[in-house]
Design an enzyme around this catalytic site. Structure first.
Site, PDB file in Angstrom:
ATOM      1  N   VAL A  86       0.844  -1.198   0.000  1.00  0.00           N
ATOM      2  CA  VAL A  86       0.000   0.000   0.000  1.00  0.00           C
ATOM      3  C   VAL A  86       0.880   1.248   0.000  1.00  0.00           C
ATOM      4  CG1 VAL A  86      -1.805   1.270   1.196  1.00  0.00           C
ATOM      5  CG2 VAL A  86      -1.827  -1.231   1.226  1.00  0.00           C
ATOM      6  N   LYS A  87       0.660   2.090  -0.989  1.00  0.00           N
ATOM      7  CA  LYS A  87       1.470   3.292  -1.176  1.00  0.00           C
ATOM      8  C   LYS A  87       0.789   4.474  -0.488  1.00  0.00           C
ATOM      9  CE  LYS A  87       4.163   5.097  -5.090  1.00  0.00           C
ATOM     10  NZ  LYS A  87       4.195   5.110  -6.586  1.00  0.00           N
ATOM     11  N   ILE A  88       1.511   5.087   0.453  1.00  0.00           N
ATOM     12  CA  ILE A  88       0.963   6.129   1.315  1.00  0.00           C
ATOM     13  C   ILE A  88       1.779   7.411   1.152  1.00  0.00           C
ATOM     14  CG2 ILE A  88       0.470   6.792   3.700  1.00  0.00           C
ATOM     15  CD1 ILE A  88      -1.207   4.459   2.910  1.00  0.00           C
TER      16      ILE A  88
END
Length: 219
Positions: A86-88
């Site tokens: 998951v890219k945050i």
């Protein structure tokens, strides 16, 4: 060093994978739009198609900028495939989200990092990867490679498990310098990876070998 390809183009991902050097994929909303992928259902289906090609580590980016929204979107993305990271974004609520996902065993990639201080916060929160954008720093007359070197040094000094993922890598020298500095990962367009194949002495040497073989064979 791990090689990620920065694209949402399935043909490019297959080509990089078939080359035998691909370790993962990074994407973002801009790259999805470039491929004409729109709508939540279509985007998630496309992420799944990418996951079906590669062995692991496909960064899928949340759109929300509030904590609750990032958690909700991140959980949905993580459900697509075990390969999803998951890219945050590197914002205050993003750091909180990274801490949450770390506690849940969900891998994260902290993106839009432009300083060693930001990278330090991401590592302390438990990010799996931190993505400094070296090309964009170069654009404003700051040495992006110097930032990679700073982050690598800090992480090694304190033993952080977070991997340094050099992003916005625009040419082969960026990639080679990142390797020299000690970046764990680079993510770049396919042309940067295939650019490593090229050398004029390889071309001329192969041409000479083939010519000599043809002469010896009486052709």
């Amino acid at each position: 060093m791990k090689f990620f390809i920065d694209t949402a183009n399935l043909d490019e991902i297959r080509e990089a994978y078939d080359l035998g050097v691909l370790d993962g994929v990074t994407t973002n909303p801009s790259l999805m739009a470039k491929e004409g992928i729109s709508g939540e259902e279509n985007v998630r289906a496309h992420y799944k198609a990418i996951c079906d090609i590669v062995d692991d580590k496909v960064s899928a980016e949340v759109i929300a900028t509030d904590f609750e929204g990032m958690i909700r979107e991140g959980k949905e993305l993580a459900k697509i495939d075990d390969k999803i990271v998951v890219k945050i974004p590197m914002i205050k609520e993003g750091v909180k989200a990274i801490k949450y996902f770390h506690s849940e065993g969900i891998r994260t990639n902290c993106t839009l990092v432009f300083s060693s201080g930001q990278a330090l916060l991401a590592a302390k929160a438990g990010a799996s990867y931190v993505s400094p954008f070296i090309g964009r720093l170069d654009d404003i007359s700051f040495d992006g490679l110097e930032l990679i070197e700073q982050i690598v040094h800090i992480y090694q000094t304190y033993g952080y498990a977070t991997e340094v993922l050099a992003a916005s890598v625009r040419h082969t020298m960026h990639l080679i310098k990142c390797a020299e500095i000690g970046a764990d990962v680079v993510t770049c367009p396919l042309k940067v990876i295939t650019g490593l194949l090229k050398h004029p002495l390889t071309d001329s040497g192969l041409a000479q070998f083939l010519a000599d073989h043809a002469k010896a064979a009486g052709k």
